[in-house]
Design an enzyme around this catalytic site. Sequence first.
Site, PDB file in Angstrom:
ATOM      1  N   HIS A  61       0.847  -1.200   0.000  1.00  0.00           N
ATOM      2  CA  HIS A  61       0.000   0.000   0.000  1.00  0.00           C
ATOM      3  C   HIS A  61       0.877   1.241   0.000  1.00  0.00           C
ATOM      4  O   HIS A  61       2.098   1.160   0.183  1.00  0.00           O
ATOM      5  CB  HIS A  61      -0.973  -0.005   1.176  1.00  0.00           C
ATOM      6  CG  HIS A  61      -0.321   0.062   2.531  1.00  0.00           C
ATOM      7  ND1 HIS A  61       0.547  -0.907   2.995  1.00  0.00           N
ATOM      8  CD2 HIS A  61      -0.414   0.985   3.539  1.00  0.00           C
ATOM      9  CE1 HIS A  61       0.929  -0.591   4.226  1.00  0.00           C
ATOM     10  NE2 HIS A  61       0.377   0.558   4.572  1.00  0.00           N
ATOM     11  N   HIS A  63       1.459   3.838   1.908  1.00  0.00           N
ATOM     12  CA  HIS A  63       1.972   4.581   3.065  1.00  0.00           C
ATOM     13  C   HIS A  63       3.493   4.660   2.958  1.00  0.00           C
ATOM     14  O   HIS A  63       4.147   3.730   2.474  1.00  0.00           O
ATOM     15  CB  HIS A  63       1.562   3.904   4.379  1.00  0.00           C
ATOM     16  CG  HIS A  63       0.156   4.255   4.812  1.00  0.00           C
ATOM     17  ND1 HIS A  63      -0.600   3.467   5.635  1.00  0.00           N
ATOM     18  CD2 HIS A  63      -0.621   5.329   4.506  1.00  0.00           C
ATOM     19  CE1 HIS A  63      -1.791   4.041   5.837  1.00  0.00           C
ATOM     20  NE2 HIS A  63      -1.824   5.159   5.155  1.00  0.00           N
ATOM     21  N   ASP A  65       6.007   4.319   4.824  1.00  0.00           N
ATOM     22  CA  ASP A  65       6.928   3.297   5.362  1.00  0.00           C
ATOM     23  C   ASP A  65       6.984   2.055   4.475  1.00  0.00           C
ATOM     24  O   ASP A  65       7.750   1.134   4.755  1.00  0.00           O
ATOM     25  CB  ASP A  65       6.587   2.935   6.822  1.00  0.00           C
ATOM     26  CG  ASP A  65       5.167   2.455   7.032  1.00  0.00           C
ATOM     27  OD1 ASP A  65       4.289   2.837   6.250  1.00  0.00           O
ATOM     28  OD2 ASP A  65       4.934   1.681   7.997  1.00  0.00           O
ATOM     29  N   HIS A  66       6.192   2.046   3.379  1.00  0.00           N
ATOM     30  CA  HIS A  66       6.203   0.892   2.467  1.00  0.00           C
ATOM     31  C   HIS A  66       6.686   1.250   1.054  1.00  0.00           C
ATOM     32  O   HIS A  66       6.896   0.351   0.247  1.00  0.00           O
ATOM     33  CB  HIS A  66       4.803   0.264   2.405  1.00  0.00           C
ATOM     34  CG  HIS A  66       4.369  -0.258   3.749  1.00  0.00           C
ATOM     35  ND1 HIS A  66       4.417  -1.586   4.086  1.00  0.00           N
ATOM     36  CD2 HIS A  66       3.936   0.403   4.855  1.00  0.00           C
ATOM     37  CE1 HIS A  66       4.020  -1.737   5.350  1.00  0.00           C
ATOM     38  NE2 HIS A  66       3.722  -0.541   5.832  1.00  0.00           N
ATOM     39  N   HIS A 144      -7.212  -1.935   5.664  1.00  0.00           N
ATOM     40  CA  HIS A 144      -6.361  -0.871   6.183  1.00  0.00           C
ATOM     41  C   HIS A 144      -7.054   0.450   5.883  1.00  0.00           C
ATOM     42  O   HIS A 144      -8.123   0.471   5.288  1.00  0.00           O
ATOM     43  CB  HIS A 144      -4.983  -0.980   5.512  1.00  0.00           C
ATOM     44  CG  HIS A 144      -3.893  -0.271   6.245  1.00  0.00           C
ATOM     45  ND1 HIS A 144      -3.764  -0.278   7.606  1.00  0.00           N
ATOM     46  CD2 HIS A 144      -2.848   0.491   5.775  1.00  0.00           C
ATOM     47  CE1 HIS A 144      -2.695   0.433   7.948  1.00  0.00           C
ATOM     48  NE2 HIS A 144      -2.127   0.911   6.862  1.00  0.00           N
ATOM     49  N   ASP A 213      -0.319  -3.897   5.888  1.00  0.00           N
ATOM     50  CA  ASP A 213      -0.853  -3.573   7.200  1.00  0.00           C
ATOM     51  C   ASP A 213      -2.367  -3.849   7.181  1.00  0.00           C
ATOM     52  O   ASP A 213      -3.028  -3.504   6.212  1.00  0.00           O
ATOM     53  CB  ASP A 213      -0.663  -2.091   7.498  1.00  0.00           C
ATOM     54  CG  ASP A 213       0.806  -1.636   7.493  1.00  0.00           C
ATOM     55  OD1 ASP A 213       1.699  -2.467   7.346  1.00  0.00           O
ATOM     56  OD2 ASP A 213       1.040  -0.424   7.600  1.00  0.00           O
ATOM     57  N   HIS A 272       6.822  -5.836  11.147  1.00  0.00           N
ATOM     58  CA  HIS A 272       6.186  -4.518  11.202  1.00  0.00           C
ATOM     59  C   HIS A 272       5.873  -4.125  12.651  1.00  0.00           C
ATOM     60  O   HIS A 272       4.757  -3.754  12.993  1.00  0.00           O
ATOM     61  CB  HIS A 272       4.914  -4.513  10.332  1.00  0.00           C
ATOM     62  CG  HIS A 272       4.429  -3.125   9.958  1.00  0.00           C
ATOM     63  ND1 HIS A 272       3.688  -2.354  10.823  1.00  0.00           N
ATOM     64  CD2 HIS A 272       4.562  -2.389   8.836  1.00  0.00           C
ATOM     65  CE1 HIS A 272       3.388  -1.201  10.237  1.00  0.00           C
ATOM     66  NE2 HIS A 272       3.923  -1.195   9.030  1.00  0.00           N
TER      67      HIS A 272
HETATM   68 ZN   LIG Z   1       3.157   0.292   7.713  1.00  0.00          ZN
HETATM   69 ZN   LIG Z   2      -0.033   1.464   6.526  1.00  0.00          ZN
END
Ligand SMILES: [Zn+2]
Ligand SMILES: [Zn+2]
Length: 308
Positions: A61, A63, A65-66, A144, A213, A272
């Site tokens: 996805h 976000h 952090d990905h 999510h 997530d 994670h």
């Molecule tokens: Zn994440």
């Molecule tokens: Zn996320």
Amino acid sequence: MLDVCLPGTGGMMPLPERHLATMTCRCGGYTILVDCGEGTQVALRRQKISAFDIGLILITHMHADHVSGLPGLLLMIAATERSEPVTIIGPPPIAAYVKCLKVIVPYLPYELNVMELPPATVPLDCDPIFQIGDMTVAPFLLQHRIPCFGYTIVVQRYPEFDAAAAERLNIPVRYWNLLQQGQDVIGPQGEAWRSEDVLGPPRPGIKVVYCTDTRPFDGIVQRAHKADLFICEGMYGDLAERERLYEKSHMLMQDAAVIAAAAEAKLLWLTHFSPANPDPAQYLTELQQIFPATVVSKDGERVELKFP
Ligand SMILES: [Zn+2]
Ligand SMILES: [Zn+2]
């Protein structure tokens, strides 16, 4: 054989001792990378994983952090002088994001393809959408705050080849390989040889399911059913965090263990972890009471999975 590694196991932000969550699956000279947060190229170097073989990048996805490590990773692959194409698969707006990246990564020595998944319509039982080497990839929708996909990666195992049957049918040995891969063959005299006449029953492959997530829900149990390796997020182990986590569409480590047990997975790797959960291993005993084959992963967690 499938080599699986978690070069990073953190959520939200990279820490000096924990890179952001990412996974590699390597089989027969092909590498799939799942998720690419800030610093993923450093995490790969630390595990001595070559970027040259990365032909497929799966994004769960959008976000940060990905995905925020993507420009660096594309350059890292370029530095290996890879000339084979690289494909990126992920939910919207992955195509727009990659287009923007071309401002800072204008020249790549390989063809870069993007496959954008429909935002919320991939059913749980969808067929594989991509194959690289012997590995197939099937996405499934998670729950999510934004469109988010888990991925099932399967290494196919060809059925056993019945050499005696092939000899009875007078099939020259040079065609056996194609037939074993499930292809029908027309011989030099127009003979029609069918793979089903020389193959045994189907054999299970190696199944890895990657899931972050998301908040917990029953569909994950279906997807992780009998997985050889189920990799799942677990932000916290403190049960008092449950309500707050669900509101943010995440889950506890204990939730992941309950899912692994219900799915009859063979092995669970947690990943994670929240930066506010600096010692997730303190919950290991409690987690193994729910699902004995639980591993609280560290950066560099690694396994070689073999056909049963
Ligand atoms: Zn994440
Ligand atoms: Zn996320």
